[in-house]
Write a protein that holds these residues in place. Structure first.
Motif, mmCIF file in Angstrom:
data_model
loop_
_atom_site.group_PDB
_atom_site.id
_atom_site.type_symbol
_atom_site.label_atom_id
_atom_site.label_comp_id
_atom_site.label_asym_id
_atom_site.label_seq_id
_atom_site.Cartn_x
_atom_site.Cartn_y
_atom_site.Cartn_z
ATOM 1 N N GLY A 168 6.076 9.825 1.884
ATOM 2 C CA GLY A 168 6.900 10.445 2.911
ATOM 3 C C GLY A 168 6.154 11.276 3.914
ATOM 4 N N LEU A 169 4.839 11.305 3.807
ATOM 5 C CA LEU A 169 4.052 12.104 4.733
ATOM 6 C C LEU A 169 4.275 11.651 6.174
ATOM 7 C CD1 LEU A 169 2.163 14.451 4.282
ATOM 8 C CD2 LEU A 169 0.227 12.858 4.285
ATOM 9 N N CYS A 170 4.333 10.363 6.349
ATOM 10 C CA CYS A 170 4.513 9.815 7.700
ATOM 11 C C CYS A 170 5.829 10.280 8.293
ATOM 12 C CB CYS A 170 4.426 8.296 7.660
ATOM 13 S SG CYS A 170 5.558 7.538 6.464
ATOM 14 N N THR A 171 6.874 10.330 7.467
ATOM 15 C CA THR A 171 8.179 10.701 8.006
ATOM 16 C C THR A 171 8.198 12.177 8.372
ATOM 17 O OG1 THR A 171 9.105 11.255 5.857
ATOM 18 C CG2 THR A 171 9.291 8.967 6.559
ATOM 19 N N GLU A 172 7.386 12.958 7.693
ATOM 20 C CA GLU A 172 7.313 14.384 8.049
ATOM 21 C C GLU A 172 6.586 14.572 9.372
ATOM 22 O OE1 GLU A 172 5.533 16.539 4.811
ATOM 23 O OE2 GLU A 172 6.929 15.590 3.391
ATOM 24 N N LYS A 173 5.543 13.793 9.580
ATOM 25 C CA LYS A 173 4.688 14.009 10.748
ATOM 26 C C LYS A 173 5.151 13.271 11.987
ATOM 27 C CE LYS A 173 1.734 16.480 8.392
ATOM 28 N NZ LYS A 173 1.880 17.947 8.440
ATOM 29 N N CYS A 174 6.011 12.285 11.827
ATOM 30 C CA CYS A 174 6.407 11.455 12.971
ATOM 31 C C CYS A 174 6.942 12.347 14.078
ATOM 32 C CB CYS A 174 7.465 10.455 12.545
ATOM 33 S SG CYS A 174 8.100 9.468 13.929
ATOM 34 N N PRO A 207 -2.062 8.262 3.795
ATOM 35 C CA PRO A 207 -3.221 8.362 2.904
ATOM 36 C C PRO A 207 -3.716 7.001 2.412
ATOM 37 C CG PRO A 207 -1.232 9.236 1.826
ATOM 38 C CD PRO A 207 -0.829 8.822 3.193
ATOM 39 N N THR A 208 -2.871 5.982 2.464
ATOM 40 C CA THR A 208 -3.308 4.688 1.928
ATOM 41 C C THR A 208 -3.586 3.675 3.026
ATOM 42 O OG1 THR A 208 -1.031 3.889 1.746
ATOM 43 C CG2 THR A 208 -1.972 5.022 -0.184
ATOM 44 N N GLY A 209 -3.438 4.095 4.288
ATOM 45 C CA GLY A 209 -3.702 3.172 5.395
ATOM 46 C C GLY A 209 -2.738 2.012 5.427
ATOM 47 N N LYS A 227 10.026 2.762 0.266
ATOM 48 C CA LYS A 227 8.932 2.400 1.163
ATOM 49 C C LYS A 227 9.328 2.792 2.579
ATOM 50 C CE LYS A 227 6.847 -0.016 -2.151
ATOM 51 N NZ LYS A 227 5.625 0.443 -2.810
ATOM 52 N N ALA A 228 8.338 3.115 3.355
ATOM 53 C CA ALA A 228 8.609 3.504 4.741
ATOM 54 C C ALA A 228 8.685 2.266 5.627
ATOM 55 C CB ALA A 228 7.505 4.430 5.244
ATOM 56 N N SER A 229 9.464 2.407 6.685
ATOM 57 C CA SER A 229 9.466 1.346 7.686
ATOM 58 C C SER A 229 9.657 1.991 9.052
ATOM 59 C CB SER A 229 10.579 0.336 7.392
ATOM 60 O OG SER A 229 11.810 0.993 7.243
ATOM 61 N N ILE A 230 9.152 1.290 10.066
ATOM 62 C CA ILE A 230 9.227 1.840 11.425
ATOM 63 C C ILE A 230 10.359 1.192 12.176
ATOM 64 C CG2 ILE A 230 8.029 1.989 13.653
ATOM 65 C CD1 ILE A 230 5.392 2.195 12.106
ATOM 66 N N GLU A 231 11.197 2.010 12.784
ATOM 67 C CA GLU A 231 12.246 1.503 13.672
ATOM 68 C C GLU A 231 11.625 1.393 15.047
ATOM 69 O OE1 GLU A 231 15.784 1.174 13.314
ATOM 70 O OE2 GLU A 231 16.098 1.881 11.258
ATOM 71 N N ARG A 232 11.316 0.208 15.415
ATOM 72 C CA ARG A 232 10.517 -0.073 16.590
ATOM 73 C C ARG A 232 11.075 0.567 17.858
ATOM 74 N NH1 ARG A 232 7.213 -5.391 17.764
ATOM 75 N NH2 ARG A 232 6.950 -4.937 19.963
ATOM 76 N N LYS A 247 0.821 -1.216 0.000
ATOM 77 C CA LYS A 247 0.000 0.000 0.000
ATOM 78 C C LYS A 247 0.858 1.271 0.000
ATOM 79 C CE LYS A 247 -3.842 -2.133 2.520
ATOM 80 N NZ LYS A 247 -4.339 -2.311 3.881
ATOM 81 N N CYS A 248 2.056 1.184 0.603
ATOM 82 C CA CYS A 248 2.900 2.375 0.760
ATOM 83 C C CYS A 248 3.309 2.911 -0.615
ATOM 84 C CB CYS A 248 4.137 2.018 1.579
ATOM 85 S SG CYS A 248 5.310 3.388 1.748
#
Lengths: 152, 358, 320, 652
Positions: free
Chosen positions: D246-252, D306-308, D282-287, D241-242
């Motif tokens: 990069g929106l997530c990386t801006e808002k994190c 935006p894509t959930g 693609k984005a990934s989360i560093e836990r 889906k990603c």
């Protein structure tokens, strides 16, 4: 086995093809001088070595037996040397009950890149065997020799 | 063993025995029972050794004449080195055995050789297939047996025609009296062996006779096993009977290898490249390998097949072709040393009983 | 002997569901019992337990695979069964174990030694048990021997007198003779000089007649009819009558038993010429117990030489 | 049997310390030896021809060559005897060079030992049997482990040739170390400009399947048919889906995360796209940095995506794949330089590693391509480069040269001048190693054109003085002590085998040296093969090398893999275990120990028996050593063959 009298003792090595035999080759390529006593039997893996080969050699008059394989975790066949480690360690502790000095048998791990380590192992082991002297395991005990002589 | 001399009786005191043995040992290898840890075995005697008279030997003395593993000849292969196309085989006979004396064997041991003799002397072949290895050793071995004073629970020599003072198959018999041994030669070989000894007194002779008779009285009355050959043949196909008799058997070779009458052998070549030897070694009919064929088929696959054969051979098949003589001397070693307490007497008696019921 | 009757009842109870129950019955002479295969009530009547219950009935199990068999077991016998089960050589559900507290069994060689000067064990005409003693009827009169003096060596170091894995246990469990096996016998043996040990084995093995009673009495020998002793492919042994081949066979057997031997001692007992074969096996057992903490016949899983660990803390490899 | 024995002189390599003629003469007395001779070079054409001629003339049925190690020429001579009509396994070698002539000078002892080794070989050969390989189908798919430049090259070459390729990369993006570089030497061209398109090629190639943020979990099987299990690590973002917006990386809100890609030069967010040209983007989360995971409260990225695509419940996934060959291209890592207390041991912010410096130089890096002191963000004027930090240093167990530091240090000095024209660069070096095409010219340019001051000597101490760092060292050419007041110190940190390389080697069943670099099959002749058939090496995992060499080896590995996988069928090695069913009692002990699950239980007329699965057996012989009755035997290394060798050596 015809070893050079007074100079050599009977030392038999069982080496795995992938690591230790290669290590011995590396030592040769590097011209690392070694004693000449050792004769090497090439086997695919230290796991191939039935402890009975070692006993056969020792009963057959070998003065020393050396087994060498890949370092634990580096086995070309993944697990062979793990089994070898257990079996050979158990064997070493068994030898004294037979009257065989356990120092006549050693096992170790030498990788294909460790030419110098191989040189060190061979030199040390051979020196140890020379320090122990020729093995006295005779085909027949002294008393039996007398008995058999009488029976002829 | 035809007697051609008078049965001169000779006497040796226990004190003088070592000297006598030493004298014998000069001309021959003298085997005598010796105690070794938990066993009594026949060993070449040398000065200083004690002869064990108290406990009966664990093993029979058959290996002196029929070695456990005997080199028949050695061979060297041609076809190497200078002349690689030479495919010849150079044979060399094994070295000649020297004379031997078996001193102090049991009388049942000597009777054991009576089972060997016809087989190895070419019976059934008109004397053609004579076994030179056996016959040679038999000829140059002098056998001195001793009178058994008491029976063991496992003794049954009397069942098969023997007794504590039987000298059948031996060259001389000795009987313990007082402080020494009284010897009687029963063959020329025996006489020759004893000739240097002083004659025994008449009293000593009488004492020995009395001792033998007393021993005879201590031995069990023989069971009637005349029916055994027929019974065993009748039960040849009675698998359930044999399975039951064999259940406890662990089919090792202790019975056959301790038996004075078991004469089976195997032949193997042991070669190390150029040189090799042909060996004849004891074989054991209790082992599955005994009848294993190259194809993998085994006519006696189960242990009951094999025990049936062992008992059958001794008490039926052998007597059938050897004038009724059992191939058993009743020494009882197979019973005494059986790790699983198999009792051949019981099997024979059960077989007679079972066959009678069939 | 109340316990004997109790065992008989226990056998009778389960016998209908089993192909047979193996125990001990009268042997060929007073000091020796024989393995007894009980198939019906009449057979059960012949059952005897006690000081003469020497044979290890586990020996017969692998050959009886496929049918459910009952065994009356001493603690040591139960360990043999346990090891057979651990190695999948025998299915546990095919065995019904009847245990009882074992207070030791007779050793014929020790009995012979105790009787020396009087008679051979084979001349003993009768035996009865009284308290901790056996009273023997010998040609020269009664001889009383303490059981502890003529019991098998293994009984003096018995850690498991009660067959803990039994399906049915008859009688009260008793305390172990010792808490741990200190291998003092081996230590004593090893007080000899190395050369003396060699000479010892050469001399002992020279008596060997290659009957293989040692092998055939071993409940854990898996090869049975396919032993390397007489094979040429592989050709480990020659048929020559030499001490080396005979000793080497013992090394083969001991090596195959390493980590598997429960120390039942049947090999040594079966040896007709009295070679102390258990010593070799115990030398391996001492190693395996020390290095891997594995007790054959009690621990589950494959024996230590048929498995491994990535790290072996107990193995101190030599530095070079 | 008719055995021919050939004692090779190997010029003077063997004949110098072994009396070859005498060995041949002794050998002629050994059992079954029909012909024995010495020979100048057995492996050369005349030597091989002589062997073939002798086989024919003397009707030989087996051959022993006493020469070098069988690891070298056993395949050569097997082919030789095969050409003469013998089965290739009717051949044995005695190693009288590496194991005799090269390790001692005592002619008498060497000659005797050589004779003994020949006796062993003859004894074994007498029991050799003709063995014939079986053929089995090949899986025409290649696994490339590692997505650095070497792996990329190997993957693209193989894929271009039509092979299906799986690429496994443990980071969320491919590109490896090269992607972190600003420029490359000696051309000073833009690293990402040359690598970027190749990364895109990987992403778009129809024959390549990329598993980023994944690791090889396990490998079983054998050449032609490996079974690989790939662990796809949970990115907590559904990559299907990603879109990489990069929106997530801006808002994190978690903005203090360690920036792995940028070597920690600046902080980053807990959800990241490593760099703008990342493949896959693609984005990934560093836990460990994520608030959602650490406090259970946040969920910002999930809200803004935006894509959930955000999925905090995501688990590691396992993918099973079958491949015919494997290229290991796992690269290298920098050693932990903080062991050097004299350089501050990590305590001074203005002492940075060369790779951190690359990130500062990079226009897409955290400083936007501006060189800034980490301590205060000021532009440094005096920059000191210290070379050989962790290379060629026996005292910390790293005696080897990392190979590329001299060159990139020169490059960085040039770039420093380019970025800050009034700066001064100082380079402390041990030796300048610049043996590549255009390399030495490059190191001269930095000194002559860019006025970098090269000081031959070691730095003994770096310590702060005010805002500056004092670099004290020796100038061994001048024989003086020097002290430089530096604004920034850049350490040319030595490289080491990638972390986890030995672990992968164990899975691949290949060897590695004491530093963790994978062992090639032969240092000269088999530089990309390993001793495990079907496993090839590319790039720095085999030994440190620069980009051109890595790329070359990537292509070489691909070529080797293509040669292997271009065949439909492979011959199995017949040196495998075989069960004699007549002797097998079905005790299962072999099945228990086999590392390859190559033995199965079968039912033979109601009896359980063991059976070897021929294509799975690798020939280790563990089963053979385990089977108590010797019913399972390893062909070519049977009990009888080894016993024959032992007996040849025994006294009795």
């Amino acid at each position: 086995m015809s070893v050079l009298k007074e100079k050599e003792l009977r030392v038999i090595g069982f080496l795995c093809n992938w690591c230790s035999y290669g290590g011995a080759d590396t030592a040769g390529v590097g011209r690392f001088a070694q004693p000449t006593d050792l004769r090497i039997v090439r086997v695919p893996c230290s796991g191939r070595i039935n402890p009975l080969f070692v006993l056969k050699a020792l009963l057959g008059g070998a003065d020393g037996v050396l087994v060498s394989g890949c370092h634990p975790r580096d086995c070309h066949y993944a697990e062979g040397n793990f089994y070898a480690r257990r079996r050979l360690e158990v064997l070493k502790g068994f030898l004294p009950v037979l009257g065989i000095d356990p120092r006549r048998f050693e096992y170790t791990w030498v990788s294909a890149s460790e030419g110098q380590r191989w040189q060190h192992v061979v030199t040390t082991f051979t020196a140890n065997i020379h320090a122990l002297g020729p093995a006295s395991f005779s085909p027949e005990a002294r008393e039996l020799q007398i008995l058999n002589a009488a029976a002829r | 063993m035809v007697m051609s001399t008078d049965t001169a009786k000779k006497f040796v005191s226990f004190e003088a025995l070592p000297d006598f043995l030493a004298q014998l040992a000069q001309g021959a290898c003298v085997y005598a029972p010796r105690r070794e840890n938990k066993a009594v075995v026949y060993r070449p005697w040398s000065p200083g050794d004690n002869v064990e008279f108290a406990a009966r030997p664990t093993e029979s003395c058959k290996h002196v004449i029929f070695p456990r593993s005997e080199e028949l000849f050695s061979f060297t292969r041609g076809g190497e080195g200078e002349n690689p196309d030479d495919s010849s085989l150079i044979l060399q006979e094994a070295s000649e055995p020297g004379p031997a004396v078996i001193f102090g064997a049991l009388s049942c041991d000597a009777r054991g050789f009576l089972a060997f003799d016809p087989v190895y002397d070419g019976c059934g072949t008109g004397g053609k297939a004579r076994d030179v290895y056996y016959l040679k050793r038999r000829a140059i071995t002098t056998l001195v047996v001793r009178t058994c004073k008491t029976p063991l629970n496992t003794c049954f020599c009397t069942w098969v025609g023997g007794g504590p003072a039987s000298s059948e198959g031996a060259d001389a018999l000795m009987t313990e009296i007082g402080n020494g041994l009284l010897f009687e030669a029963v063959s020329d070989k025996g006489a020759a062996l004893l000739q240097s000894l002083p004659d025994a007194s008449a009293e000593q002779g009488a004492e020995a006779t009395a001792s033998r008779e007393a021993a005879q009285g201590r031995f069990p009355q023989p069971a009637d096993i005349k029916a055994a050959p027929g019974s065993l043949r009748a039960l040849f196909d009675s698998a359930p009977f044999w399975e039951k008799q064999t259940a406890q058997c662990l089919y090792c070779g202790a019975c056959t290898y301790l038996c004075p009458t078991c004469y089976c052998f195997n032949i193997t070549d042991e070669s190390n490249g150029i040189r090799g030897v042909r060996l004849r070694s004891w074989d054991n009919c209790m082992s599955p390998l005994f009848t294993l064929e190259t194809s993998g088929h085994n006519p006696r696959p189960a242990k009951f097949n094999r025990l049936k054969n062992r008992v059958g051979h001794k008490f039926s098949y052998y007597p059938k072709i050897h004038s009724g003589r059992f191939s058993c001397c009743g020494c009882g070693r197979c019973i005494k040393s059986c790790p699983s307490s198999v009792d051949i007497r019981k099997i024979v008696l059960d077989a007679i009983k079972e066959a009678a019921n069939v | 002997m109340a316990i004997q009757d109790d065992i008989k009842s226990a056998i009778a109870e389960v016998l209908p569901g089993l192909s047979c129950v193996i125990g001990w019955g009268a042997g060929p002479e007073p000091l020796r019992a024989a393995p007894l295969f009980m198939r019906d009530a009449a057979d059960v009547e012949k059952f005897t337990a006690g000081f003469l219950a020497v044979n290890n009935p586990a020996l017969f199990l692998p050959a009886l695979k496929g049918a459910k068999v009952g065994l009356v077991v001493k603690g040591c016998d139960a360990r043999s069964v346990g090891q057979l089960v651990a190695e999948n050589l025998v299915k546990r559900e095919e065995v019904h174990l009847i245990g009882y507290p074992c207070r030791g069994i007779i050793d014929m060689d020790k009995t012979a030694a105790a009787l020396e000067g009087r008679c051979e064990p084979g001349e003993v005409k009768g035996l009865r048990e009284e308290d901790g003693d056996i009273v023997l009827d010998t040609p020269g009169g009664e001889v009383r021997l303490a059981k502890t003096d003529v019991a098998a060596d293994k009984c003096a170091r018995c850690r498991y007198p009660n067959a803990e894995s039994a399906d049915v246990f008859v009688g009260e469990k008793i305390a172990p003779v010792v808490e741990r096996d200190d291998y003092a016998d081996l230590a004593a043996f090893e007080n000899m000089e190395l050369d003396a040990r060699k000479a010892f084995w050469e001399m002992e093995m020279s008596r060997c007649i290659r009957c293989y009673a040692c092998r055939n009495s071993c409940p854990l020998c898996v090869c049975r009819d396919h032993c390397v002793a007489a094979s040429r492919e592989p050709h480990w042994l020659t048929q020559a009558d030499g001490v080396r081949d005979k000793l080497f066979f013992q090394l083969i057997h001991a090596t195959h038993l390493a980590g598997r031997c429960t120390g039942c001692g049947e090999c040594e007992r079966a040896c007709p010429v009295g070679i102390p074969l258990l010593t070799l096996k115990r030398a391996f057992s001492r190693q395996v117990e020390g290095l891997f903490g594995y007790t054959a016949g009690l621990d589950q899983g494959m024996p230590p030489l048929l498995t491994f660990k990535l790290e072996e803390p107990a193995i101190k490899e030599r530095e070079w | 049997m008719r055995i021919g024995v050939f004692i090779c002189h190997c010029g003077s390599n063997i004949a110098g310390t072994v009396d070859c003629a005498s060995v041949a003469s002794v050998a002629s007395t050994y059992p079954d030896v029909a012909y024995a001779t010495d020979i100048m070079y057995a492996c050369a054409e005349p030597g091989q021809d002589a062997i073939i001629a002798a086989i024919k003339e003397h009707r030989l049925t087996g051959v022993v060559v006493a020469s070098c190690t069988p690891r070298m020429h056993e395949p050569t001579f097997r082919k030789t005897v095969e050409r003469a009509g013998l089965n290739r396994y009717m051949f044995e070698m005695a190693n009288i060079r590496e194991h005799v002539s090269w390790i001692g000078k005592d002619m008498e002892a060497n000659t005797n030992k050589a004779s003994e080794l020949v006796r062993m070989a003859v004894s074994k050969l007498r029991l050799n049997r003709e063995l014939k390989p079986k053929s089995f189908p090949v899986t025409k798919r290649l696994l490339v482990v590692g997505g650095g430049v070497a792996g990329i090259q190997a993957a693209l070459d193989a894929a271009d040739a039509g092979l299906e390729v799986l690429m496994v990369e443990k980071q969320p993006t491919i590109g490896g170390k090269m992607a972190k570089l600003d420029k490359t030497f000696p051309t000073v061209d833009c690293s990402s400009c040359i690598l970027g398109p190749r990364m895109v090629d990987v992403a778009q190639h129809p024959n390549i399947t990329l598993y980023a943020y994944s690791e090889v979990e396990s490998i079983s099987g054998y050449v032609g048919n490996f079974d690989v299990k790939i662990r796809k690590k949970a990115a907590y973002v559904d990559w299907s889906k990603c879109t990489g917006c990069g929106l997530c990386t801006e808002k994190c809100p978690s903005k203090k995360s360690y920036d792995r890609f940028n070597e920690g030069v600046g902080p980053t967010t807990a959800i990241i796209i490593p760099f703008p040209q990342a493949i896959p983007k693609k984005a990934s989360i560093e836990r460990e940095y994520c608030r959602q995971f650490n406090t259970g409260k946040c969920g910002v990225c999930a809200k803004v995506c935006p894509t959930g695509a955000i999925n905090y419940e995501m688990q590691d996934e396992f993918i099973d794949a079958k491949v015919g060959g494997i290229v290991a291209a796992t690269g290298y890592d920098l050693m932990d330089w903080t062991v050097y207390q004299e350089y501050g041991g990590g305590r001074y912010p203005d002492v940075v590693t060369s790779l951190q410096y690359e990130r500062m130089l990079s226009a897409s890096g955290p400083t936007g391509g501006h060189i800034k002191r980490p301590s205060d963000g000021e532009e440094p004027k005096d920059v000191v480069f210290i070379q050989c930090v962790g290379s060629r240093d026996v005292s910390i167990g790293r005696p080897y040269c990392s190979g590329f530091c001299c060159m990139y240090t020169a490059k960085q000095a040039i770039l420093t001048k380019d970025h800050i024209p009034d700066s001064h660069s100082y380079v402390f070096y041990m030796d300048i190693r610049s043996p590549g095409k255009g390399y030495d010219e490059f190191t001269r340019r930095v000194q002559e054109e860019y006025q970098a001051r090269y000081i031959r000597g070691r730095v003994s101490m770096v310590y702060p003085k005010g805002k500056k760092l004092i670099v004290r060292g020796a100038d061994t050419l001048m024989g003086t002590q020097v002290e430089v007041e530096a604004d920034l110190v850049v350490l040319a940190v030595g490289a080491e085998a990638a972390k986890g390389a030995p672990h992968l080697a164990e899975k691949l069943r290949i060897s590695y040296d004491s530093y963790g670099f994978f062992m090639e099959g032969h240092p000269k002749l088999r530089p990309v093969e390993t001793n495990t058939a079907g496993v090839f090496l590319a790039g720095a995992c085999q030994g440190l090398k620069d980009i051109p060499s890595s790329v070359a080896q990537g292509s070489a590995a691909a070529a080797k893999a293509l040669a292997l996988l271009s065949r439909d069928m492979l011959d199995s090695d017949p040196q495998i275990a075989a069960v004699n069913v007549n002797r097998c009692v079905g005790c299962r002990k072999c099945i228990e120990v086999c590392p390859f699950k190559a033995i199965q239980e079968i039912d033979l007329r109601g009896q359980p028996k063991a059976e070897v699965i021929e294509t799975v057996c690798q020939g280790c012989g563990l089963c053979n050593a385990t089977c108590p009755q010797g019913a399972i035997q390893l062909s070519h290394f049977t009990d009888n063959q080894l016993l024959a060798e032992v007996e040849a050596l025994c006294r009795f």
